[in-house]
Write a protein that holds these residues in place. Structure first.
Motif, PDB file in Angstrom:
ATOM      1  N   LEU A  21       0.708  -1.129   0.171  1.00  0.00           N
ATOM      2  CA  LEU A  21       0.007   0.155  -0.011  1.00  0.00           C
ATOM      3  C   LEU A  21       0.771   1.276   0.045  1.00  0.00           C
ATOM      4  O   LEU A  21       0.554   2.149  -0.455  1.00  0.00           O
ATOM      5  CB  LEU A  21      -0.869  -0.150   1.188  1.00  0.00           C
ATOM      6  CG  LEU A  21      -1.962  -1.096   1.328  1.00  0.00           C
ATOM      7  CD1 LEU A  21      -3.014  -1.080   2.506  1.00  0.00           C
ATOM      8  CD2 LEU A  21      -2.790  -1.240   0.062  1.00  0.00           C
ATOM      9  N   GLU A  22       2.105   1.201   0.663  1.00  0.00           N
ATOM     10  CA  GLU A  22       3.114   2.358   0.692  1.00  0.00           C
ATOM     11  C   GLU A  22       3.214   2.987  -0.604  1.00  0.00           C
ATOM     12  O   GLU A  22       3.245   3.910  -1.142  1.00  0.00           O
ATOM     13  CB  GLU A  22       4.003   2.135   1.443  1.00  0.00           C
ATOM     14  CG  GLU A  22       5.008   3.488   1.796  1.00  0.00           C
ATOM     15  CD  GLU A  22       6.169   3.251   2.702  1.00  0.00           C
ATOM     16  OE1 GLU A  22       6.839   4.027   2.824  1.00  0.00           O
ATOM     17  OE2 GLU A  22       5.950   2.064   3.595  1.00  0.00           O
ATOM     18  N   ARG A  23       3.649   1.803  -1.481  1.00  0.00           N
ATOM     19  CA  ARG A  23       4.332   2.135  -2.885  1.00  0.00           C
ATOM     20  C   ARG A  23       2.826   2.401  -3.827  1.00  0.00           C
ATOM     21  O   ARG A  23       3.034   3.490  -4.691  1.00  0.00           O
ATOM     22  CB  ARG A  23       4.819   0.976  -3.566  1.00  0.00           C
ATOM     23  CG  ARG A  23       6.457   0.682  -2.854  1.00  0.00           C
ATOM     24  CD  ARG A  23       6.872  -0.718  -3.396  1.00  0.00           C
ATOM     25  NE  ARG A  23       7.610  -0.357  -4.702  1.00  0.00           N
ATOM     26  CZ  ARG A  23       8.106  -1.331  -5.659  1.00  0.00           C
ATOM     27  NH1 ARG A  23       8.050  -2.419  -5.211  1.00  0.00           N
ATOM     28  NH2 ARG A  23       8.506  -0.939  -6.679  1.00  0.00           N
ATOM     29  N   ALA A  24       1.875   1.835  -3.436  1.00  0.00           N
ATOM     30  CA  ALA A  24       0.581   2.160  -4.253  1.00  0.00           C
ATOM     31  C   ALA A  24       0.171   3.644  -3.998  1.00  0.00           C
ATOM     32  O   ALA A  24      -0.216   4.378  -5.274  1.00  0.00           O
ATOM     33  CB  ALA A  24      -0.542   1.304  -3.853  1.00  0.00           C
ATOM     34  N   GLU A  25       0.302   4.154  -2.968  1.00  0.00           N
ATOM     35  CA  GLU A  25       0.161   5.523  -2.482  1.00  0.00           C
ATOM     36  C   GLU A  25       0.910   6.346  -3.304  1.00  0.00           C
ATOM     37  O   GLU A  25       0.605   7.357  -3.929  1.00  0.00           O
ATOM     38  CB  GLU A  25      -0.185   5.650  -1.049  1.00  0.00           C
ATOM     39  CG  GLU A  25      -0.465   7.091  -0.638  1.00  0.00           C
ATOM     40  CD  GLU A  25      -0.370   7.534   0.802  1.00  0.00           C
ATOM     41  OE1 GLU A  25      -0.252   8.737   1.108  1.00  0.00           O
ATOM     42  OE2 GLU A  25      -0.380   6.263   1.390  1.00  0.00           O
ATOM     43  N   ALA A  26       2.313   6.030  -3.302  1.00  0.00           N
ATOM     44  CA  ALA A  26       3.308   7.128  -3.876  1.00  0.00           C
ATOM     45  C   ALA A  26       3.036   6.973  -5.475  1.00  0.00           C
ATOM     46  O   ALA A  26       3.043   8.049  -5.987  1.00  0.00           O
ATOM     47  CB  ALA A  26       4.804   6.445  -3.521  1.00  0.00           C
ATOM     48  N   GLU A  27       2.799   5.868  -6.050  1.00  0.00           N
ATOM     49  CA  GLU A  27       2.611   5.832  -7.624  1.00  0.00           C
ATOM     50  C   GLU A  27       1.060   6.616  -7.835  1.00  0.00           C
ATOM     51  O   GLU A  27       1.064   7.338  -8.827  1.00  0.00           O
ATOM     52  CB  GLU A  27       2.195   4.339  -8.008  1.00  0.00           C
ATOM     53  CG  GLU A  27       3.804   3.376  -7.946  1.00  0.00           C
ATOM     54  CD  GLU A  27       4.586   3.949  -9.184  1.00  0.00           C
ATOM     55  OE1 GLU A  27       4.290   4.874  -9.981  1.00  0.00           O
ATOM     56  OE2 GLU A  27       5.732   3.495  -8.964  1.00  0.00           O
ATOM     57  N   MET A  28       0.108   6.494  -7.142  1.00  0.00           N
ATOM     58  CA  MET A  28      -0.892   7.098  -7.477  1.00  0.00           C
ATOM     59  C   MET A  28      -0.978   8.417  -7.027  1.00  0.00           C
ATOM     60  O   MET A  28      -1.572   9.297  -7.821  1.00  0.00           O
ATOM     61  CB  MET A  28      -2.077   6.483  -6.707  1.00  0.00           C
ATOM     62  CG  MET A  28      -2.601   5.109  -7.056  1.00  0.00           C
ATOM     63  SD  MET A  28      -4.020   4.470  -6.242  1.00  0.00           S
ATOM     64  CE  MET A  28      -4.088   2.827  -7.078  1.00  0.00           C
ATOM     65  N   ARG A  29      -0.363   8.983  -6.175  1.00  0.00           N
ATOM     66  CA  ARG A  29      -0.103  10.530  -6.019  1.00  0.00           C
ATOM     67  C   ARG A  29       0.794  11.178  -7.057  1.00  0.00           C
ATOM     68  O   ARG A  29       0.456  11.971  -7.402  1.00  0.00           O
ATOM     69  CB  ARG A  29       0.628  10.729  -4.519  1.00  0.00           C
ATOM     70  CG  ARG A  29      -0.239  10.448  -3.421  1.00  0.00           C
ATOM     71  CD  ARG A  29      -0.006  11.146  -1.956  1.00  0.00           C
ATOM     72  NE  ARG A  29      -0.542  10.879  -0.776  1.00  0.00           N
ATOM     73  CZ  ARG A  29      -1.703  11.239  -0.453  1.00  0.00           C
ATOM     74  NH1 ARG A  29      -2.179  12.402  -1.226  1.00  0.00           N
ATOM     75  NH2 ARG A  29      -2.261  11.013   0.616  1.00  0.00           N
ATOM     76  N   GLU A  30       1.595  10.313  -7.361  1.00  0.00           N
ATOM     77  CA  GLU A  30       2.506  10.839  -8.588  1.00  0.00           C
ATOM     78  C   GLU A  30       1.396  10.982  -9.996  1.00  0.00           C
ATOM     79  O   GLU A  30       1.666  12.179 -10.613  1.00  0.00           O
ATOM     80  CB  GLU A  30       3.650   9.929  -8.967  1.00  0.00           C
ATOM     81  CG  GLU A  30       4.641  10.317 -10.010  1.00  0.00           C
ATOM     82  CD  GLU A  30       5.219  11.598  -9.961  1.00  0.00           C
ATOM     83  OE1 GLU A  30       5.788  12.093 -11.006  1.00  0.00           O
ATOM     84  OE2 GLU A  30       5.446  12.166  -8.635  1.00  0.00           O
ATOM     85  N   ALA A  31       0.781   9.910 -10.173  1.00  0.00           N
ATOM     86  CA  ALA A  31      -0.184  10.078 -11.222  1.00  0.00           C
ATOM     87  C   ALA A  31      -1.123  11.265 -11.260  1.00  0.00           C
ATOM     88  O   ALA A  31      -1.321  12.165 -12.055  1.00  0.00           O
ATOM     89  CB  ALA A  31      -0.913   8.738 -11.325  1.00  0.00           C
ATOM     90  N   GLN A  32      -1.745  11.422  -9.638  1.00  0.00           N
ATOM     91  CA  GLN A  32      -2.491  12.688  -9.574  1.00  0.00           C
ATOM     92  C   GLN A  32      -1.912  13.879  -9.683  1.00  0.00           C
ATOM     93  O   GLN A  32      -2.364  14.847 -10.337  1.00  0.00           O
ATOM     94  CB  GLN A  32      -3.177  12.386  -8.130  1.00  0.00           C
ATOM     95  CG  GLN A  32      -4.143  13.289  -7.795  1.00  0.00           C
ATOM     96  CD  GLN A  32      -4.744  13.388  -6.392  1.00  0.00           C
ATOM     97  OE1 GLN A  32      -3.921  13.261  -5.609  1.00  0.00           O
ATOM     98  NE2 GLN A  32      -6.010  13.660  -6.279  1.00  0.00           N
TER      99      GLN A  32
END
Length: 449
Positions: free
Chosen positions: A298-309
């Motif tokens: 989940l930590e990497r998931a949040e980082a990737e999605m924040r980058e996308a956002q």
């Protein structure tokens, strides 16, 4: 170059250019022709030969094409160069500037009846509409592009980008079945008609995977992914190959092949970096975040999605920004940040609706229902589940419907409404009885691989 203008139009053009230059009919005619011939030509009573027009163009100091068609010399080349620049602006995320250029190019191409350039400008405006979330406008531009190309007798491979654009607009609106119908019909026509264009086939197969998955037609999605992977080595457009890798990752993920899905997305991201297509690169970050979330990281998931956002917000890709926010909220909730997740969902729901991002609007209501249940706010949870159910039923998203019916049924059962709970469970089971079907008849014919 299209057919030259009619004799009357050419005659008036010759007369105007001659007058502008202060030449007499004799001066224009000599030494190859007579003043009487020029007079007859200017009156529109004779269709001049190419040889005569070249002589007159030379005497007037204009290009043959400009004299014959009214188009400035090198107009087509100039428009194509400007189309390339507009496409570069769109790829790097400057959607507003790209739309302005495409609009100006469309006006010029239409004024001079340049079919290919007009269609390309309409396609560009359609893509701008998709990026900005203006789905009705996007669909209209894609439909116009297809009409222009059809009227000009263009074959289906040339019309495939317009068909794909129309289908994506319907898909994002939540009209899954119609999107699949458009794509399957085009694929069937290409394959059965012997129009084996690798780029067109790859584009359409990659585009149909998402709607198949959301409809619960996993078998067809896997088959489309298989065909797309086989076509990729024959394709000439690396951007199509990158888009294919991003789409195929969904089927790999559904099959539990997480490492392969991540590798597919890594290939797509690298191609998009090389091509400097920032919106698609942002979508790769988004999808990789989804892969990490499915795998529990989940930590990497949040980082990737924040980058996308962040990337999508900078590019003003409003609809995609809202969609990634919904999936980011799911990750935040799973990380124990439910209040932040709920605030994010309420913020983006104003940008989503049944006509604009229906599936993610349903996902937002579903997650808000779960958060409300956790907080023991039963009535609020039920309201969100029912709204999500309505959105998914309208879209025909069978895969998500069954899970939502289970959530709603469990809630109703816990609150003592057993009959209503049974109805919800039965509805969910109904959507599970025919996995992998679309009610659209046989799958498209297989491409030659």
């Amino acid at each position: 170059m299209s057919e030259r203008d009619d004799p009357g139009t050419i005659g008036r053009r010759v007369q105007q250019l001659r007058a502008d230059r202060g030449l007499t009919q004799r001066q224009l005619a000599e030494p190859a022709y007579t003043p009487a011939y020029i007079s007859t030509l200017e009156a529109g009573r004779v269709r001049a030969s190419d040889e005569a027009l070249r002589h007159i163009a030379d005497r007037l100091g204009v290009a043959f094409e400009e004299l014959a068609t009214g188009r400035p010399a090198h107009l087509g080349t100039d428009l194509r160069l400007r189309l390339t620049e507009a496409q570069r602006l769109l790829a790097t995320g400057d959607t507003a500037a790209a739309a302005g250029q495409f609009t100006a190019l469309l006006a010029e191409a239409s004024a001079h009846d340049l079919v290919e350039e007009r269609a390309a400008a309409l396609l560009g405006l359609g893509e701008c509409g998709l990026d900005a979330g203006e789905l009705d406008a996007a669909r209209g531009h894609f439909e116009q592009a297809e009409q222009v190309l059809t009227a000009a007798g263009a074959p289906l491979p040339a019309r495939a980008p317009a068909v794909r654009g129309r289908a994506v607009a319907h898909y994002l609106t939540g009209e899954l079945r119609y999107a699949v119908y458009l794509l399957e019909s085009a694929l069937d026509e290409l394959n059965r008609g012997g129009l084996h264009d690798p780029d067109a086939l790859l584009m359409l197969y990659a585009s149909v995977i998402g709607p198949y998955m959301d409809m619960g037609a996993h078998a067809r999605a896997a088959q489309a992914a298989e065909y797309a992977l086989a076509l990729a080595p024959q394709a000439g457009d690396p951007a199509l190959v990158a888009r294919m890798h991003r789409a195929v990752a969904r089927t790999l993920l559904a099959e539990g092949r997480i490492a392969e899905a991540d590798a597919s997305l890594a290939k797509a991201a690298e191609l998009y970096r090389q091509l400097q297509i920032r919106t698609e690169l942002a979508n790769c970050h988004w999808m990789r975040g989804y892969v990490y979330a499915q795998n529990g990281d989940l930590e990497r998931a949040e980082a990737e999605m924040r980058e996308a956002q962040t990337m999508l917000t900078a590019q003003r890709a409003a609809l995609y920004t809202s969609q990634v926010a919904v999936e980011l909220a799911d990750v935040l909730h799973r990380r124990g940040k439910s209040a932040e997740a709920a605030a994010l969902l309420h913020e983006v729901l104003s940008d989503l609706s049944s006509e604009r991002g229906a599936l993610h609007s349903a996902a937002a209501h579903r997650l808000l229902g779960i958060i409300a249940e956790d907080a023991r706010e039963t009535d609020t949870a039920e309201e969100h589940y029912v709204r999500a159910l309505s959105l998914l039923e309208r879209a025909g998203a069978a895969g998500d419907l069954a899970d939502l019916c289970r959530l709603l049924g469990d809630l109703l059962r816990r609150t003592g409404r057993v009959e209503a709970a049974l109805d919800a469970y039965r509805t969910g089971l109904g959507h599970r009885t025919a996995p992998g079907t679309t009610t659209l008849g046989p799958a498209p014919a297989q491409p030659p691989l």
